[in-house]
Motif scaffolding. Structure first.
Motif, PDB file in Angstrom:
ATOM      1  N   THR A  41       0.823  -1.175  -0.121  1.00 58.78           N
ATOM      2  CA  THR A  41      -0.058  -0.131  -0.005  1.00 58.78           C
ATOM      3  C   THR A  41       0.740   1.272   0.087  1.00 58.78           C
ATOM      4  O   THR A  41       1.970   1.031   0.420  1.00 58.78           O
ATOM      5  CB  THR A  41      -1.039   0.322   1.339  1.00 58.78           C
ATOM      6  N   SER A  42       0.348   2.120  -0.378  1.00 58.04           N
ATOM      7  CA  SER A  42       1.132   3.575  -0.561  1.00 58.04           C
ATOM      8  C   SER A  42       0.890   4.223   0.985  1.00 58.04           C
ATOM      9  O   SER A  42       0.028   3.548   1.811  1.00 58.04           O
ATOM     10  CB  SER A  42       0.711   4.458  -1.599  1.00 58.04           C
ATOM     11  N   LEU A  43       1.431   5.236   1.267  1.00 54.52           N
ATOM     12  CA  LEU A  43       1.309   5.897   2.728  1.00 54.52           C
ATOM     13  C   LEU A  43      -0.073   6.249   2.627  1.00 54.52           C
ATOM     14  O   LEU A  43      -0.734   6.913   1.748  1.00 54.52           O
ATOM     15  CB  LEU A  43       2.234   7.159   2.599  1.00 54.52           C
ATOM     16  N   HIS A  44      -0.938   5.895   3.691  1.00 55.09           N
ATOM     17  CA  HIS A  44      -2.011   6.413   3.903  1.00 55.09           C
ATOM     18  C   HIS A  44      -2.468   6.369   5.388  1.00 55.09           C
ATOM     19  O   HIS A  44      -1.691   5.884   6.330  1.00 55.09           O
ATOM     20  CB  HIS A  44      -3.070   5.142   3.244  1.00 55.09           C
ATOM     21  N   THR A  45      -3.827   6.841   5.750  1.00 56.29           N
ATOM     22  CA  THR A  45      -4.311   6.830   7.157  1.00 56.29           C
ATOM     23  C   THR A  45      -5.734   6.192   6.933  1.00 56.29           C
ATOM     24  O   THR A  45      -6.169   5.864   5.980  1.00 56.29           O
ATOM     25  CB  THR A  45      -4.398   8.309   7.805  1.00 56.29           C
ATOM     26  N   HIS A  46      -6.169   5.768   8.180  1.00 56.61           N
ATOM     27  CA  HIS A  46      -7.783   5.443   8.232  1.00 56.61           C
ATOM     28  C   HIS A  46      -8.610   6.273   9.029  1.00 56.61           C
ATOM     29  O   HIS A  46      -7.607   6.755   9.967  1.00 56.61           O
ATOM     30  CB  HIS A  46      -7.749   3.971   8.937  1.00 56.61           C
ATOM     31  N   PRO A  47      -9.601   6.321   9.041  1.00 61.66           N
ATOM     32  CA  PRO A  47     -10.418   7.258   9.761  1.00 61.66           C
ATOM     33  C   PRO A  47     -11.075   6.814  11.305  1.00 61.66           C
ATOM     34  O   PRO A  47     -11.914   7.217  11.700  1.00 61.66           O
ATOM     35  CB  PRO A  47     -11.590   7.790   8.908  1.00 61.66           C
ATOM     36  N   PHE A  48     -10.234   5.638  11.407  1.00 65.16           N
ATOM     37  CA  PHE A  48     -10.635   4.901  12.631  1.00 65.16           C
ATOM     38  C   PHE A  48      -9.447   4.258  13.297  1.00 65.16           C
ATOM     39  O   PHE A  48      -8.491   4.127  12.618  1.00 65.16           O
ATOM     40  CB  PHE A  48     -11.582   3.585  12.162  1.00 65.16           C
ATOM     41  N   ALA A  49      -9.593   4.078  14.658  1.00 62.65           N
ATOM     42  CA  ALA A  49      -8.424   3.372  15.431  1.00 62.65           C
ATOM     43  C   ALA A  49      -8.633   1.888  15.212  1.00 62.65           C
ATOM     44  O   ALA A  49      -9.782   1.588  14.888  1.00 62.65           O
ATOM     45  CB  ALA A  49      -8.542   3.689  16.958  1.00 62.65           C
ATOM     46  N   VAL A  50      -7.607   1.012  15.176  1.00 64.97           N
ATOM     47  CA  VAL A  50      -7.694  -0.477  15.119  1.00 64.97           C
ATOM     48  C   VAL A  50      -6.739  -1.084  16.087  1.00 64.97           C
ATOM     49  O   VAL A  50      -5.864  -0.524  16.797  1.00 64.97           O
ATOM     50  CB  VAL A  50      -7.252  -0.718  13.595  1.00 64.97           C
ATOM     51  N   GLN A  51      -7.264  -2.239  16.529  1.00 66.14           N
ATOM     52  CA  GLN A  51      -6.697  -3.437  17.250  1.00 66.14           C
ATOM     53  C   GLN A  51      -6.757  -4.584  16.067  1.00 66.14           C
ATOM     54  O   GLN A  51      -7.676  -4.930  15.759  1.00 66.14           O
ATOM     55  CB  GLN A  51      -7.120  -3.737  18.437  1.00 66.14           C
ATOM     56  N   VAL A  52      -5.586  -5.110  15.811  1.00 67.39           N
ATOM     57  CA  VAL A  52      -5.342  -6.267  14.865  1.00 67.39           C
ATOM     58  C   VAL A  52      -4.843  -7.462  15.450  1.00 67.39           C
ATOM     59  O   VAL A  52      -3.640  -7.363  16.192  1.00 67.39           O
ATOM     60  CB  VAL A  52      -4.678  -5.669  13.643  1.00 67.39           C
ATOM     61  N   GLN A  53      -5.115  -8.801  15.223  1.00 69.09           N
ATOM     62  CA  GLN A  53      -4.461  -9.934  15.165  1.00 69.09           C
ATOM     63  C   GLN A  53      -4.214 -10.459  13.791  1.00 69.09           C
ATOM     64  O   GLN A  53      -5.037 -10.671  13.085  1.00 69.09           O
ATOM     65  CB  GLN A  53      -5.158 -10.947  16.050  1.00 69.09           C
ATOM     66  N   VAL A  54      -3.043 -10.827  13.499  1.00 63.50           N
ATOM     67  CA  VAL A  54      -2.871 -11.553  12.470  1.00 63.50           C
ATOM     68  C   VAL A  54      -3.032 -12.611  12.233  1.00 63.50           C
ATOM     69  O   VAL A  54      -2.329 -13.663  13.421  1.00 63.50           O
ATOM     70  CB  VAL A  54      -0.991 -11.391  12.005  1.00 63.50           C
ATOM     71  N   ALA A  55      -3.803 -13.386  11.784  1.00 65.58           N
ATOM     72  CA  ALA A  55      -4.327 -14.804  11.659  1.00 65.58           C
ATOM     73  C   ALA A  55      -3.640 -15.752  10.749  1.00 65.58           C
ATOM     74  O   ALA A  55      -3.379 -16.848  11.148  1.00 65.58           O
ATOM     75  CB  ALA A  55      -5.788 -14.837  11.469  1.00 65.58           C
ATOM     76  N   ARG A  56      -2.895 -15.170   9.667  1.00 65.27           N
ATOM     77  CA  ARG A  56      -2.296 -15.972   8.779  1.00 65.27           C
ATOM     78  C   ARG A  56      -1.388 -15.019   7.898  1.00 65.27           C
ATOM     79  O   ARG A  56      -1.627 -13.873   7.590  1.00 65.27           O
ATOM     80  CB  ARG A  56      -3.344 -16.548   7.654  1.00 65.27           C
ATOM     81  N   GLY A  57      -0.312 -15.702   7.504  1.00 68.38           N
ATOM     82  CA  GLY A  57       0.751 -14.874   6.804  1.00 68.38           C
ATOM     83  C   GLY A  57       1.652 -13.877   7.432  1.00 68.38           C
ATOM     84  O   GLY A  57       1.672 -13.955   8.593  1.00 68.38           O
ATOM     85  N   GLU A  58       2.037 -12.865   6.805  1.00 69.60           N
ATOM     86  CA  GLU A  58       3.234 -11.986   7.361  1.00 69.60           C
ATOM     87  C   GLU A  58       3.124 -10.695   6.416  1.00 69.60           C
ATOM     88  O   GLU A  58       2.575 -10.685   5.230  1.00 69.60           O
ATOM     89  CB  GLU A  58       4.494 -12.567   7.171  1.00 69.60           C
ATOM     90  N   PHE A  59       3.560  -9.685   7.162  1.00 68.32           N
ATOM     91  CA  PHE A  59       3.805  -8.413   6.528  1.00 68.32           C
ATOM     92  C   PHE A  59       4.468  -7.402   7.225  1.00 68.32           C
ATOM     93  O   PHE A  59       4.865  -7.679   8.549  1.00 68.32           O
ATOM     94  CB  PHE A  59       2.038  -7.682   6.204  1.00 68.32           C
ATOM     95  N   ALA A  60       4.985  -6.468   6.475  1.00 65.54           N
ATOM     96  CA  ALA A  60       5.700  -5.219   7.151  1.00 65.54           C
ATOM     97  C   ALA A  60       4.832  -4.081   7.576  1.00 65.54           C
ATOM     98  O   ALA A  60       4.103  -3.738   6.472  1.00 65.54           O
ATOM     99  CB  ALA A  60       6.942  -4.968   6.623  1.00 65.54           C
ATOM    100  N   LEU A  61       4.969  -3.464   8.646  1.00 65.91           N
ATOM    101  CA  LEU A  61       3.973  -2.284   9.040  1.00 65.91           C
ATOM    102  C   LEU A  61       4.975  -1.200   8.991  1.00 65.91           C
ATOM    103  O   LEU A  61       5.976  -1.165   9.994  1.00 65.91           O
ATOM    104  CB  LEU A  61       3.394  -2.611  10.214  1.00 65.91           C
TER     105      LEU A  61
END
Length: 109
Positions: A41-61
């Motif tokens: 993804t390009s640099l972006h924002t979301h209009p909401f707060a999040v809490q996340v659990q990664v269920a599968r796979g991997e990524f860089a934040l």
């Protein structure tokens, strides 16, 4: 800006238990998000707060100068409007996501 929750959810074995905890803590939307392999993804924002659990796979934040490499079983949180980039690995990823949208008040529509 926050990349760790003030009160961590902990880890959950099922989406149902993750969802129940999120709703008990006042999150107004809980969903499963699927990301395709090798998505950036390009640099972006979301209009909401999040809490996340990664269920599968991997990524860089990437948040500012910090990059976290997250895999299945890892968790993270972001406040609303925090600029970030997401880079998904060869498997893609599945997240359990709890969203808390800003509440509009009569004084601040």
């Amino acid at each position: 800006m926050s990349t760790t929750p003030a009160e961590p959810f902990g880890l959950f074995d099922t989406f149902e238990s993750f969802s129940a905890q999120a709703q008990a803590r006042g999150f107004d939307a809980v969903l499963v998000r699927e990301w395709a392999p090798d998505t950036d993804t390009s640099l972006h924002t979301h209009p909401f707060a999040v809490q996340v659990q990664v269920a599968r796979g991997e990524f860089a934040l990437e948040v500012g100068e910090t990059t976290r490499h997250l895999r299945a079983g890892d968790t993270f949180a972001l406040d609303a409007e925090v600029p970030h980039v997401e880079r998904y690995g060869a498997e893609g990823a599945t997240f359990w996501v709890a969203r808390r949208h800003a509440q509009l008040s009569l004084d601040n529509p």
